[in-house]
Design a protein around this motif. Structure first.
Motif, PDB file in Angstrom:
ATOM      1  N   HIS A  66       0.833  -1.215   0.000  1.00 38.34           N
ATOM      2  CA  HIS A  66       0.000   0.000   0.000  1.00 38.34           C
ATOM      3  C   HIS A  66       0.864   1.259   0.000  1.00 38.34           C
ATOM      4  O   HIS A  66       0.437   2.307  -0.471  1.00 38.34           O
ATOM      5  CB  HIS A  66      -0.980  -0.001   1.179  1.00 38.34           C
ATOM      6  CG  HIS A  66      -2.249   0.727   0.872  1.00 38.34           C
ATOM      7  ND1 HIS A  66      -3.465   0.115   0.661  1.00 38.34           N
ATOM      8  CD2 HIS A  66      -2.473   2.057   0.689  1.00 38.34           C
ATOM      9  CE1 HIS A  66      -4.376   1.033   0.386  1.00 38.34           C
ATOM     10  NE2 HIS A  66      -3.801   2.222   0.398  1.00 38.34           N
TER      11      HIS A  66
ATOM     12  N   VAL B 231      -8.202  -7.554  -1.893  1.00 35.78           N
ATOM     13  CA  VAL B 231      -7.039  -8.341  -2.301  1.00 35.78           C
ATOM     14  C   VAL B 231      -6.789  -9.410  -1.239  1.00 35.78           C
ATOM     15  O   VAL B 231      -6.870  -9.134  -0.048  1.00 35.78           O
ATOM     16  CB  VAL B 231      -5.775  -7.454  -2.505  1.00 35.78           C
ATOM     17  CG1 VAL B 231      -5.542  -6.526  -1.352  1.00 35.78           C
ATOM     18  CG2 VAL B 231      -4.530  -8.306  -2.744  1.00 35.78           C
TER      19      VAL B 231
ATOM     20  N   MET C  72      -7.219  -6.485   7.533  1.00 31.69           N
ATOM     21  CA  MET C  72      -6.809  -7.796   7.001  1.00 31.69           C
ATOM     22  C   MET C  72      -6.375  -7.605   5.553  1.00 31.69           C
ATOM     23  O   MET C  72      -7.069  -7.962   4.606  1.00 31.69           O
ATOM     24  CB  MET C  72      -8.023  -8.728   7.116  1.00 31.69           C
ATOM     25  CG  MET C  72      -7.857 -10.080   6.550  1.00 31.69           C
ATOM     26  SD  MET C  72      -7.126 -11.184   7.729  1.00 31.69           S
ATOM     27  CE  MET C  72      -7.431 -12.714   6.867  1.00 31.69           C
TER      28      MET C  72
ATOM     29  N   THR D  72      -2.743  -1.785  11.033  1.00 33.18           N
ATOM     30  CA  THR D  72      -2.257  -1.695   9.643  1.00 33.18           C
ATOM     31  C   THR D  72      -3.194  -0.881   8.754  1.00 33.18           C
ATOM     32  O   THR D  72      -3.030  -0.875   7.530  1.00 33.18           O
ATOM     33  CB  THR D  72      -2.077  -3.105   9.017  1.00 33.18           C
ATOM     34  OG1 THR D  72      -3.359  -3.616   8.615  1.00 33.18           O
ATOM     35  CG2 THR D  72      -1.417  -4.081   9.963  1.00 33.18           C
ATOM     36  N   ILE D  73      -4.168  -0.199   9.347  1.00 39.94           N
ATOM     37  CA  ILE D  73      -5.159   0.516   8.527  1.00 39.94           C
ATOM     38  C   ILE D  73      -4.474   1.691   7.800  1.00 39.94           C
ATOM     39  O   ILE D  73      -3.789   2.491   8.434  1.00 39.94           O
ATOM     40  CB  ILE D  73      -6.335   0.996   9.408  1.00 39.94           C
ATOM     41  CG1 ILE D  73      -7.041  -0.226  10.019  1.00 39.94           C
ATOM     42  CG2 ILE D  73      -7.311   1.851   8.605  1.00 39.94           C
ATOM     43  CD1 ILE D  73      -8.081   0.103  11.072  1.00 39.94           C
TER      44      ILE D  73
ATOM     45  N   TYR E 118      -3.904 -11.874  -0.253  1.00 45.00           N
ATOM     46  CA  TYR E 118      -3.898 -10.663   0.555  1.00 45.00           C
ATOM     47  C   TYR E 118      -2.789  -9.747   0.078  1.00 45.00           C
ATOM     48  O   TYR E 118      -2.565  -8.698   0.638  1.00 45.00           O
ATOM     49  CB  TYR E 118      -3.786 -11.032   2.037  1.00 45.00           C
ATOM     50  CG  TYR E 118      -5.112 -11.581   2.519  1.00 45.00           C
ATOM     51  CD1 TYR E 118      -6.125 -10.704   2.912  1.00 45.00           C
ATOM     52  CD2 TYR E 118      -5.395 -12.941   2.484  1.00 45.00           C
ATOM     53  CE1 TYR E 118      -7.366 -11.185   3.307  1.00 45.00           C
ATOM     54  CE2 TYR E 118      -6.636 -13.418   2.870  1.00 45.00           C
ATOM     55  CZ  TYR E 118      -7.608 -12.543   3.270  1.00 45.00           C
ATOM     56  OH  TYR E 118      -8.850 -13.015   3.623  1.00 45.00           O
TER      57      TYR E 118
ATOM     58  N   LEU F  15       0.525   4.013   7.887  1.00 47.82           N
ATOM     59  CA  LEU F  15       1.030   5.391   7.950  1.00 47.82           C
ATOM     60  C   LEU F  15      -0.086   6.354   7.605  1.00 47.82           C
ATOM     61  O   LEU F  15      -0.454   6.508   6.445  1.00 47.82           O
ATOM     62  CB  LEU F  15       2.199   5.540   6.981  1.00 47.82           C
ATOM     63  CG  LEU F  15       3.565   5.273   7.602  1.00 47.82           C
ATOM     64  CD1 LEU F  15       4.631   5.132   6.541  1.00 47.82           C
ATOM     65  CD2 LEU F  15       3.948   6.373   8.575  1.00 47.82           C
TER      66      LEU F  15
ATOM     67  N   VAL G 201      -5.600   4.375   6.229  1.00 49.46           N
ATOM     68  CA  VAL G 201      -6.286   5.676   6.092  1.00 49.46           C
ATOM     69  C   VAL G 201      -6.561   6.220   7.487  1.00 49.46           C
ATOM     70  O   VAL G 201      -6.497   5.485   8.484  1.00 49.46           O
ATOM     71  CB  VAL G 201      -7.631   5.540   5.336  1.00 49.46           C
ATOM     72  CG1 VAL G 201      -7.416   5.105   3.904  1.00 49.46           C
ATOM     73  CG2 VAL G 201      -8.553   4.568   6.053  1.00 49.46           C
TER      74      VAL G 201
ATOM     75  N   HIS H 274       0.558   5.020  -1.730  1.00 47.04           N
ATOM     76  CA  HIS H 274       0.728   6.294  -1.009  1.00 47.04           C
ATOM     77  C   HIS H 274       1.763   7.171  -1.728  1.00 47.04           C
ATOM     78  O   HIS H 274       1.569   8.380  -1.881  1.00 47.04           O
ATOM     79  CB  HIS H 274       1.247   6.043   0.417  1.00 47.04           C
ATOM     80  CG  HIS H 274       0.259   5.431   1.368  1.00 47.04           C
ATOM     81  ND1 HIS H 274      -1.016   5.910   1.548  1.00 47.04           N
ATOM     82  CD2 HIS H 274       0.387   4.396   2.243  1.00 47.04           C
ATOM     83  CE1 HIS H 274      -1.629   5.183   2.484  1.00 47.04           C
ATOM     84  NE2 HIS H 274      -0.799   4.251   2.918  1.00 47.04           N
TER      85      HIS H 274
ATOM     86  N   GLY I 208      -9.954  -2.617  -0.457  1.00 42.94           N
ATOM     87  CA  GLY I 208      -9.719  -3.744   0.451  1.00 42.94           C
ATOM     88  C   GLY I 208      -9.962  -5.078  -0.238  1.00 42.94           C
ATOM     89  O   GLY I 208     -10.183  -6.103   0.407  1.00 42.94           O
TER      90      GLY I 208
HETATM   91  P1  NDP Z   1      -3.536  -3.219   2.317  1.00 45.91           P
HETATM   92  O1  NDP Z   1      -4.295  -2.300   1.432  1.00 45.91           O
HETATM   93  O2  NDP Z   1      -3.080  -4.514   1.789  1.00 45.91           O
HETATM   94  O3  NDP Z   1      -4.369  -3.539   3.654  1.00 45.91           O
HETATM   95  C1  NDP Z   1      -4.907  -2.570   4.483  1.00 45.91           C
HETATM   96  C2  NDP Z   1      -6.162  -3.135   5.159  1.00 45.91           C
HETATM   97  O4  NDP Z   1      -6.676  -2.106   6.024  1.00 45.91           O
HETATM   98  C3  NDP Z   1      -7.286  -3.470   4.204  1.00 45.91           C
HETATM   99  O5  NDP Z   1      -7.214  -4.767   3.710  1.00 45.91           O
HETATM  100  C4  NDP Z   1      -8.511  -3.274   5.069  1.00 45.91           C
HETATM  101  O6  NDP Z   1      -8.779  -4.425   5.851  1.00 45.91           O
HETATM  102  C5  NDP Z   1      -8.102  -2.164   6.023  1.00 45.91           C
HETATM  103  N1  NDP Z   1      -8.642  -0.888   5.523  1.00 45.91           N
HETATM  104  C6  NDP Z   1      -8.504  -0.359   4.287  1.00 45.91           C
HETATM  105  N2  NDP Z   1      -9.178   0.796   4.181  1.00 45.91           N
HETATM  106  C7  NDP Z   1      -9.764   0.989   5.373  1.00 45.91           C
HETATM  107  C8  NDP Z   1     -10.619   1.994   5.881  1.00 45.91           C
HETATM  108  N3  NDP Z   1     -11.030   3.014   5.102  1.00 45.91           N
HETATM  109  N4  NDP Z   1     -11.032   1.875   7.158  1.00 45.91           N
HETATM  110  C9  NDP Z   1     -10.663   0.832   7.910  1.00 45.91           C
HETATM  111  N5  NDP Z   1      -9.875  -0.167   7.467  1.00 45.91           N
HETATM  112  C10 NDP Z   1      -9.427  -0.078   6.226  1.00 45.91           C
HETATM  113  O7  NDP Z   1      -2.300  -2.340   2.852  1.00 45.91           O
HETATM  114  P2  NDP Z   1      -0.867  -2.856   3.374  1.00 45.91           P
HETATM  115  O8  NDP Z   1      -1.094  -3.948   4.332  1.00 45.91           O
HETATM  116  O9  NDP Z   1       0.045  -3.017   2.232  1.00 45.91           O
HETATM  117  O10 NDP Z   1      -0.348  -1.538   4.150  1.00 45.91           O
HETATM  118  C11 NDP Z   1      -1.038  -1.059   5.281  1.00 45.91           C
HETATM  119  C12 NDP Z   1      -0.431   0.248   5.732  1.00 45.91           C
HETATM  120  O11 NDP Z   1       0.874   0.011   6.272  1.00 45.91           O
HETATM  121  C13 NDP Z   1      -0.223   1.300   4.631  1.00 45.91           C
HETATM  122  O12 NDP Z   1      -0.499   2.577   5.174  1.00 45.91           O
HETATM  123  C14 NDP Z   1       1.251   1.184   4.315  1.00 45.91           C
HETATM  124  O13 NDP Z   1       1.809   2.365   3.759  1.00 45.91           O
HETATM  125  C15 NDP Z   1       1.798   0.936   5.690  1.00 45.91           C
HETATM  126  N6  NDP Z   1       3.120   0.337   5.722  1.00 45.91           N
HETATM  127  C16 NDP Z   1       3.918   0.686   6.765  1.00 45.91           C
HETATM  128  C17 NDP Z   1       5.163   0.161   6.883  1.00 45.91           C
HETATM  129  C18 NDP Z   1       5.995   0.495   8.063  1.00 45.91           C
HETATM  130  O14 NDP Z   1       7.195   0.239   8.026  1.00 45.91           O
HETATM  131  N7  NDP Z   1       5.432   1.035   9.118  1.00 45.91           N
HETATM  132  C19 NDP Z   1       5.698  -0.762   5.868  1.00 45.91           C
HETATM  133  C20 NDP Z   1       4.734  -1.137   4.877  1.00 45.91           C
HETATM  134  C21 NDP Z   1       3.506  -0.584   4.794  1.00 45.91           C
HETATM  135  P3  NDP Z   1     -10.294  -4.932   6.109  1.00 45.91           P
HETATM  136  O15 NDP Z   1     -10.929  -5.063   4.768  1.00 45.91           O
HETATM  137  O16 NDP Z   1     -10.046  -6.217   6.793  1.00 45.91           O
HETATM  138  O17 NDP Z   1     -10.952  -3.920   6.994  1.00 45.91           O
END
Ligand code: NDP
Ligand code: ZN
Length: 350
Positions: free
Chosen positions: A42, A337, A184, A245-246, A339, A270, A248, A46, A335
């Motif tokens: 993700h 994928v 997830m 891991t959300i 995963y 982030l 947004v 970004h 959301g």
């Molecule tokens: P994904 O898009 O694969 O997964 C994020 C999950 O968050 C979704 O599957 C969904 O799960 C949930 N989500 C998405 N939108 C919303 C929303 N509007 N409200 C609530 N839940 C939501 O992203 P990644 O796992 O690839 O990355 C997650 C975050 O981590 C990103 O911000 C990325 O930049 C950051 N990141 C940080 C790193 C670090 O070192 N700290 C390294 C890599 C990534 P569900 O459908 O189950 O609700």
């Protein structure tokens, strides 16, 4: 110099498109890698879309890279031509500050160099990532891929894997701890696997009723549908750790209330800035901790690869062609994928 083919974002609002550029001539400690697979994080979205402030365009994303060594500089000792290797989120750091000396290059006092969109420390050129046919990287930042791993599924371990493994290890998650994983997606589903491997009782918080059955298949002991107020209320004061891991902005307060006294909420998603505001009372009255974590160092990334090989842990992924990348970004934003998308980089030749 060598000509590289890639896909790049030319602006925050235009789709990724084919782009050619020059990779540097190998330095004495450089390795040239033909890229086989690249995971889609993700963070790629970004940065392509300037979510974290203006990016330097063109952006060639991709920091979950698996490939084969095709050439080595004359001082390279760890790898040889033909080796299967990986590159994660960093390609350099100063190597002499206290963080680098502690194998925490991601927190380098002088700033680590990201795999794409950062300035090379030696010539100042902008780094380009793994949505490309090859990459040139300093040996120290190249990982060895254990034979026991399926090369076509290993790429996400280099970011999604280490980003979830590192904070769980750092905070000492152990058997009997109650861990909640928020979201997830790519990171979230790896977080479940690691927390389970460390012996914790794991709950997935998801917005998606449709992911409940699958969360259990992933090994989660429980699932909370976060949009269901009753389920959130029933989770109050239940968790030792939350791994968030959300990607947004979202209200942290209802989640903080799910932590026990001394519980820890770890942000890896982030979100800038955190809105709505965190109520101090949700921290103060229960001595809760709100913290964050950034990927992991090079040694720890190797540890994750070796741990996954030993414990038979792999990412659940959907293979795509590079030509599908813009559609994949749309699906990730929804959301949708399971995963992680992994790009088969052979498709770049099509
Ligand atoms: P994904 O898009 O694969 O997964 C994020 C999950 O968050 C979704 O599957 C969904 O799960 C949930 N989500 C998405 N939108 C919303 C929303 N509007 N409200 C609530 N839940 C939501 O992203 P990644 O796992 O690839 O990355 C997650 C975050 O981590 C990103 O911000 C990325 O930049 C950051 N990141 C940080 C790193 C670090 O070192 N700290 C390294 C890599 C990534 P569900 O459908 O189950 O609700
Ligand atoms: Zn990433």
């Amino acid at each position: 110099m060598s000509q590289a083919k890639s896909y790049a974002a030319k602006s925050a609002t235009t789709p990724l498109e084919p782009f050619s550029f020059e990779r540097r001539t190998l330095r004495e400690d450089d390795i040239n890698i033909d890229i086989l697979y690249c995971g889609v994080c993700h963070s790629d979205i970004h940065i392509a879309e300037s979510d974290w402030g203006p990016s330097i365009y063109p952006v060639v994303p991709g920091h979950e890279i698996i490939g084969r060594v095709t050439e080595i500089g004359n001082k390279v000792s760890k790898y040889k031509v033909g080796d299967l290797v990986g590159v994660g989120c960093m390609v350099d750091s100063c190597q002499h500050c206290s963080q680098c000396e502690a194998d925490l290059e991601q927190y380098c006092d002088n700033g680590s160099v990201g795999t794409y969109g950062f300035k090379d420390l030696i010539d100042g050129s902008i780094t380009y990532g793994g949505y490309s046919d090859h990459i040139v990287v300093r040996e120290k930042f190249v990982l060895s891929i254990p034979q026991a791993l399926d090369a076509s599924k290993a790429a996400p371990l280099l970011c999604a894997g280490v980003t979830t493994y590192s904070p769980l290890r750092h905070h000492g998650v152990k058997a009997g701890d109650k861990v909640g994983v928020l979201g997830m997606g790519g990171l979230g589903h790896m977080g479940v696997k690691f927390a389970k491997a460390f012996g914790a009782e794991v709950t997935i918080f998801t917005r998606s009723e449709s992911k409940v059955a699958e969360a259990k298949l992933q090994g989660a002991d429980h699932v909370v549908v976060s949009t269901d107020e009753a389920q959130m209320k029933a989770s109050v004061m239940s968790f030792d750790y939350l791994l968030d891991t959300i990607p947004v902005q979202h209200d942290l307060n209802p989640y903080l209330n799910c932590l026990k006294v001394d519980g820890t909420h770890i942000l890896v998603g982030l979100i800038e800035p955190i809105e709505p505001a965190v109520h101090a009372a949700n921290l103060v009255l229960k001595r809760r901790v709100l913290t964050g974590s950034l990927i992991g160092g090079i040694a720890e990334t190797q540890e994750v690869l070796d741990f996954c090989a030993k414990h038979d842990i792999e990412c659940d992924a959907e293979m795509i062609s590079i030509q599908d990348i813009n559609q994949a970004y749309q699906r990730m934003k929804q959301g949708d994928v399971k995963y992680r998308f992994i790009i088969d980089m052979k498709s770049l030749k099509n």
